[in-house]
Design a protein around this motif. Structure first.
Motif, PDB file in Angstrom:
ATOM      1  N   VAL A  85     -19.700 -18.006   8.078  1.00  0.00           N
ATOM      2  CA  VAL A  85     -20.896 -18.836   8.093  1.00  0.00           C
ATOM      3  C   VAL A  85     -21.222 -19.214   9.531  1.00  0.00           C
ATOM      4  N   GLY A  86     -22.501 -19.372   9.805  1.00  0.00           N
ATOM      5  CA  GLY A  86     -22.931 -19.794  11.129  1.00  0.00           C
ATOM      6  C   GLY A  86     -22.813 -21.300  11.269  1.00  0.00           C
ATOM      7  N   THR A  87     -22.347 -21.725  12.420  1.00  0.00           N
ATOM      8  CA  THR A  87     -22.250 -23.153  12.734  1.00  0.00           C
ATOM      9  C   THR A  87     -22.969 -23.385  14.058  1.00  0.00           C
ATOM     10  N   PRO A  88     -23.221 -24.633  14.422  1.00  0.00           N
ATOM     11  CA  PRO A  88     -23.891 -24.897  15.712  1.00  0.00           C
ATOM     12  C   PRO A  88     -23.128 -24.334  16.921  1.00  0.00           C
ATOM     13  N   VAL A  89     -21.818 -24.156  16.788  1.00  0.00           N
ATOM     14  CA  VAL A  89     -21.018 -23.654  17.915  1.00  0.00           C
ATOM     15  C   VAL A  89     -20.620 -22.192  17.755  1.00  0.00           C
ATOM     16  N   GLY A  90     -21.069 -21.525  16.753  1.00  0.00           N
ATOM     17  CA  GLY A  90     -20.718 -20.112  16.560  1.00  0.00           C
ATOM     18  C   GLY A  90     -20.546 -19.782  15.091  1.00  0.00           C
ATOM     19  N   ALA A  91     -19.622 -18.873  14.839  1.00  0.00           N
ATOM     20  CA  ALA A  91     -19.352 -18.458  13.458  1.00  0.00           C
ATOM     21  C   ALA A  91     -17.973 -18.951  13.047  1.00  0.00           C
ATOM     22  N   GLU A  92     -17.842 -19.199  11.764  1.00  0.00           N
ATOM     23  CA  GLU A  92     -16.585 -19.704  11.226  1.00  0.00           C
ATOM     24  C   GLU A  92     -16.321 -19.031   9.882  1.00  0.00           C
ATOM     25  N   THR A  93     -15.070 -18.740   9.619  1.00  0.00           N
ATOM     26  CA  THR A  93     -14.692 -18.158   8.327  1.00  0.00           C
ATOM     27  C   THR A  93     -14.221 -19.277   7.412  1.00  0.00           C
ATOM     28  N   VAL A  94     -14.817 -19.341   6.228  1.00  0.00           N
ATOM     29  CA  VAL A  94     -14.426 -20.361   5.252  1.00  0.00           C
ATOM     30  C   VAL A  94     -14.109 -19.692   3.926  1.00  0.00           C
ATOM     31  N   GLU A  95     -13.292 -20.364   3.136  1.00  0.00           N
ATOM     32  CA  GLU A  95     -12.981 -19.892   1.786  1.00  0.00           C
ATOM     33  C   GLU A  95     -13.939 -20.571   0.825  1.00  0.00           C
ATOM     34  N   LYS A  96     -14.509 -19.793  -0.088  1.00  0.00           N
ATOM     35  CA  LYS A  96     -15.391 -20.405  -1.081  1.00  0.00           C
ATOM     36  C   LYS A  96     -15.136 -19.760  -2.438  1.00  0.00           C
ATOM     37  N   GLU A  97     -15.393 -20.541  -3.456  1.00  0.00           N
ATOM     38  CA  GLU A  97     -15.258 -19.996  -4.806  1.00  0.00           C
ATOM     39  C   GLU A  97     -16.537 -19.260  -5.174  1.00  0.00           C
ATOM     40  N   ALA A  98     -16.468 -18.495  -6.216  1.00  0.00           N
ATOM     41  CA  ALA A  98     -17.618 -17.708  -6.662  1.00  0.00           C
ATOM     42  C   ALA A  98     -18.775 -18.633  -7.023  1.00  0.00           C
ATOM     43  N   ASP A  99     -20.002 -18.171  -6.727  1.00  0.00           N
ATOM     44  CA  ASP A  99     -21.174 -18.968  -7.088  1.00  0.00           C
ATOM     45  C   ASP A  99     -21.354 -18.938  -8.608  1.00  0.00           C
ATOM     46  N   LEU A 100     -22.252 -19.775  -9.092  1.00  0.00           N
ATOM     47  CA  LEU A 100     -22.434 -19.907 -10.544  1.00  0.00           C
ATOM     48  C   LEU A 100     -22.867 -18.599 -11.200  1.00  0.00           C
ATOM     49  N   LYS A 101     -23.742 -17.847 -10.549  1.00  0.00           N
ATOM     50  CA  LYS A 101     -24.193 -16.582 -11.149  1.00  0.00           C
ATOM     51  C   LYS A 101     -23.027 -15.622 -11.324  1.00  0.00           C
ATOM     52  N   THR A 102     -22.158 -15.553 -10.340  1.00  0.00           N
ATOM     53  CA  THR A 102     -20.993 -14.667 -10.427  1.00  0.00           C
ATOM     54  C   THR A 102     -20.059 -15.138 -11.524  1.00  0.00           C
ATOM     55  N   ARG A 103     -19.874 -16.443 -11.632  1.00  0.00           N
ATOM     56  CA  ARG A 103     -18.999 -16.985 -12.674  1.00  0.00           C
ATOM     57  C   ARG A 103     -19.567 -16.703 -14.060  1.00  0.00           C
ATOM     58  N   ILE A 104     -20.885 -16.844 -14.206  1.00  0.00           N
ATOM     59  CA  ILE A 104     -21.528 -16.545 -15.486  1.00  0.00           C
ATOM     60  C   ILE A 104     -21.361 -15.068 -15.822  1.00  0.00           C
ATOM     61  N   SER A 105     -21.544 -14.228 -14.832  1.00  0.00           N
ATOM     62  CA  SER A 105     -21.379 -12.790 -15.039  1.00  0.00           C
ATOM     63  C   SER A 105     -19.957 -12.466 -15.496  1.00  0.00           C
ATOM     64  N   ALA A 106     -18.967 -13.116 -14.882  1.00  0.00           N
ATOM     65  CA  ALA A 106     -17.576 -12.906 -15.280  1.00  0.00           C
ATOM     66  C   ALA A 106     -17.353 -13.360 -16.716  1.00  0.00           C
ATOM     67  N   LEU A 107     -17.928 -14.502 -17.085  1.00  0.00           N
ATOM     68  CA  LEU A 107     -17.799 -14.988 -18.458  1.00  0.00           C
ATOM     69  C   LEU A 107     -18.408 -14.001 -19.454  1.00  0.00           C
ATOM     70  N   LYS A 108     -19.574 -13.463 -19.102  1.00  0.00           N
ATOM     71  CA  LYS A 108     -20.218 -12.498 -19.998  1.00  0.00           C
ATOM     72  C   LYS A 108     -19.365 -11.244 -20.152  1.00  0.00           C
ATOM     73  N   GLU A 109     -18.757 -10.785 -19.060  1.00  0.00           N
ATOM     74  CA  GLU A 109     -17.890  -9.608 -19.134  1.00  0.00           C
ATOM     75  C   GLU A 109     -16.677  -9.874 -20.024  1.00  0.00           C
ATOM     76  N   ILE A 110     -16.129 -11.069 -19.925  1.00  0.00           N
ATOM     77  CA  ILE A 110     -14.989 -11.428 -20.784  1.00  0.00           C
ATOM     78  C   ILE A 110     -15.431 -11.449 -22.238  1.00  0.00           C
ATOM     79  N   MET A 111     -16.596 -12.034 -22.506  1.00  0.00           N
ATOM     80  CA  MET A 111     -17.086 -12.154 -23.876  1.00  0.00           C
ATOM     81  C   MET A 111     -17.348 -10.797 -24.515  1.00  0.00           C
ATOM     82  N   LYS A 112     -17.727  -9.799 -23.716  1.00  0.00           N
ATOM     83  CA  LYS A 112     -17.942  -8.450 -24.245  1.00  0.00           C
ATOM     84  C   LYS A 112     -16.660  -7.887 -24.847  1.00  0.00           C
ATOM     85  N   ARG A 113     -15.546  -8.309 -24.300  1.00  0.00           N
ATOM     86  CA  ARG A 113     -14.261  -7.776 -24.739  1.00  0.00           C
ATOM     87  C   ARG A 113     -13.718  -8.488 -25.976  1.00  0.00           C
ATOM     88  N   TYR A 114     -14.335  -9.617 -26.328  1.00  0.00           N
ATOM     89  CA  TYR A 114     -13.928 -10.383 -27.496  1.00  0.00           C
ATOM     90  C   TYR A 114     -15.146 -10.590 -28.388  1.00  0.00           C
TER      91      TYR A 114
END
Length: 166
Positions: A85-114
């Protein structure tokens, strides 16, 4: 048919190198150029090599259980990714969890299997979808200087939705 220790070493080296002469030399054979090709003609050696190669290949392919476990950790927000991510002093690497759309997509993929879809999970997916829509609407309201023009609270009336389906 069992392999001798020297034949087993030859087969293991052959799996690594793909070269019969080199594998025979590394295994201690006195005439590697002859004995290497002879070993490859022996059914027991060939069977051992084939079985090991199949095992190696199967270890590279993800199992169904492993795939569902990964999807579950994404859906729960447990799996993190490194993002620059860009910061006022340069770039920085941060850890982030999946956004809501990705999480929903994962849930839908799981539901297909059940196929016996659980109503609670379906409602959780609908709730996450609504939260995503709200977040997107709020993001569109943000101006170039990073402040919101106006803050809207968007409610979710389940009764109105149920009336529409009726």
């Amino acid at each position: 048919m069992k392999l001798t220790p020297k034949q087993k070493k030859f087969a293991d080296e052959y799996i690594k190198t793909g070269n019969a002469t080199e594998s025979a030399r590394l295994s201690g054979y006195k005439q590697p150029h002859v004995q290497g090709s002879q070993n490859l003609e022996k059914l027991s050696v060939k069977t051992y090599i084939d079985e090991r190669m199949a095992e190696i290949a199967s270890n590279r392919v993800m199992s169904h259980t492993e795939a569902v476990e990964i999807l579950t950790s994404i859906a729960r927000g447990e799996l993190k990714e490194n993002v620059v991510v860009g910061t006022p002093v340069g770039a920085e690497t941060v850890e982030k969890e999946a956004d809501l759309k990705t999480r929903i997509s994962a849930l839908k993929e799981i539901m297909k299997r059940y196929p016996g879809n659980d109503k609670l999970v379906e409602q959780q997916i609908r709730k996450l979808s609504a939260e995503t829509d709200i977040a997107e609407a709020n993001a569109r309201e943000v101006t170039d200087n990073g402040t919101a023009n106006e803050i809207r609270v968007i409610g979710f009336d389940r009764r109105a939705e149920e009336d529409e389906r009726s």
